[in-house]
Design a protein around this motif. Sequence first.
Motif, PDB file in Angstrom:
ATOM      1  N   GLU A 239       0.443  -1.018  -0.113  1.00 46.74           N
ATOM      2  CA  GLU A 239      -0.520  -0.352  -0.074  1.00 46.74           C
ATOM      3  C   GLU A 239       0.769   1.444  -0.373  1.00 46.74           C
ATOM      4  OE1 GLU A 239       0.394  -2.277   2.453  1.00 46.74           O
ATOM      5  OE2 GLU A 239       0.398  -0.331   4.311  1.00 46.74           O
ATOM      6  N   THR A 240       2.257   1.150   0.495  1.00 47.25           N
ATOM      7  CA  THR A 240       3.374   2.316  -0.031  1.00 47.25           C
ATOM      8  C   THR A 240       3.556   2.645  -0.902  1.00 47.25           C
ATOM      9  OG1 THR A 240       3.607   1.938   2.310  1.00 47.25           O
ATOM     10  CG2 THR A 240       4.670   3.045   1.934  1.00 47.25           C
ATOM     11  N   ALA A 241       4.169   1.409  -1.943  1.00 49.35           N
ATOM     12  CA  ALA A 241       4.511   1.420  -2.939  1.00 49.35           C
ATOM     13  C   ALA A 241       4.008   2.286  -3.830  1.00 49.35           C
ATOM     14  CB  ALA A 241       4.896   0.212  -4.176  1.00 49.35           C
ATOM     15  N   GLY A 242       2.009   2.383  -4.248  1.00 48.70           N
ATOM     16  CA  GLY A 242       1.729   3.608  -5.250  1.00 48.70           C
ATOM     17  C   GLY A 242       1.725   5.056  -4.790  1.00 48.70           C
ATOM     18  N   MET A 243       1.514   4.547  -3.502  1.00 47.75           N
ATOM     19  CA  MET A 243       1.409   6.374  -3.033  1.00 47.75           C
ATOM     20  C   MET A 243       3.022   7.233  -3.889  1.00 47.75           C
ATOM     21  SD  MET A 243       0.452   5.845   1.298  1.00 47.75           S
ATOM     22  CE  MET A 243      -0.446   5.201   1.890  1.00 47.75           C
ATOM     23  N   ALA A 244       3.649   6.241  -2.726  1.00 51.31           N
ATOM     24  CA  ALA A 244       5.727   6.591  -3.120  1.00 51.31           C
ATOM     25  C   ALA A 244       5.769   6.971  -5.104  1.00 51.31           C
ATOM     26  CB  ALA A 244       6.434   5.621  -2.691  1.00 51.31           C
TER      27      ALA A 244
END
Lengths: 259, 259
Positions: A239-244
């Motif tokens: 879930e962090t990869a997309g935001m980053a």
Amino acid sequence: MQKYFIAPEQFGEQHIQITGSDAHHIVNVMRAKPGATVIVSDGASREAKAMIERCENGAVEARIVELLAADREPAVLVSVAQSLPKGDKMELIIQKCTEIGAARFIPFVSERTIVQYDQKKEAKRLERWGKIAKEAAEQSHRNRVPAIDSTVSWKALTEHYSEYDLVLLCYEDEVGTLLRDVLEPFHRTFHSKAQQSQQEARILVIIGPEGGFSLREVEAAVEAGARCVSLGRRILRAETAGMAACTCIMYQFGELGGV
Amino acid sequence: MQKYFIAPEQFGEQHIQITGSDAHHIVNVMRAKPGATVIVSDGASREAKAMIERCENGAVEARIVELLAADREPAVLVSVAQSLPKGDKMELIIQKCTEIGAARFIPFVSERTIVQYDQKKEAKRLERWGKIAKEAAEQSHRNRVPAIDSTVSWKALTEHYSEYDLVLLCYEDEVGTLLRDVLEPFHRTFHSKAQQSQQEARILVIIGPEGGFSLREVEAAVEAGARCVSLGRRILRAETAGMAACTCIMYQFGELGGV
């Protein structure tokens, strides 16, 4: 000032009407009274500051006091294709990426997707995700609410690559090519082309499930035109990869604290 | 492979011992048996792949099979100073910024901080936040666990600016200066200096409360040497701003999908 998206038919010449959960929000959450001002948008070209005149029977009527022309949409259209994550993580992804500036979300199922995809729950889930996108777009004062597609298969996703100018596959095992290696030259080339055509760059970012992609999937994606990129040496949660990735693209294109 | 931080005294020449909640995690969550391998780190210079030999009485003993030299720490030390946000948002900020690469967290109270700061709860809160930072550092395979400071006042924070090479105040009302306007020249200058000194850049990023900063606070910060920067045209929630700023800094410094 709080912003609300309303249907185009509720956006009149001089007055606007707010109904449903937004009217509930104005009356019961914001506790706004007649005289208070809100920002309303039809989700397309019209946006205005409006003064509340009446709150009755679950509807709010307001008078347009100023037409606004603020364009807060990025000049790069980022679609986030996300393998269905566990729990309510998709909600976090949609909320945060909408604030950051994503244009569209495409949930998909791949080999290692852990969540059991349940077709029967699809309509309800899309409704809930749509609500989260709308609220996040209002909160961040965007002009448009990102679209949320129905869940697709890995294969179906691959077949849509041609709709984009760039397809980025965020791949944990990629070491040679970093996101910026692809993004910087793409931005440079597109920028010089765009000055003639005024077109927005369309980028698809693909984020895998908790267990990553299978080699077969990666090969098929590359075959279809995707570029494998690494997000660096620290392993980001699904879930962090997309935001980053969204943030980096916006930054590169001068759309998040950049020029 | 799952990673665990252990105390330096548990990191022997050939064997390591894992106790407490990490041992519980190995035995009861990962359900690992003797023969399985894990990655262990002393949080400083030593990191190894180790094979589990025994799981007894709440402790796990493992034999070192390979010393690892992977350095996953960024060459820029980003400290995130965050006005105490509502609810459990600080937990999300700590988890996500740790994955992205933050070095330190400094919670602070400013004029418009909504949360009532409760000194009595401080120890418990720090313990909880520390646990989240440790787990996120393990999950993202970092070499160090970010430090978490005790909550400070706005004034006390200002007095520590001199410990940093750059202090960035993310300010909603800033329109002239975008994050990249400051970050790009800073990176260029620091990069050429750093080639001689091998020093890491120390950057402090300051994120305000839900209601923003007062003009007085901003003036005091600028007076003390902070640079006001905008994160762009879309308004980010308090808990999104820190992740976005951290990501942009890592990207600019070639530490997140960059070179």
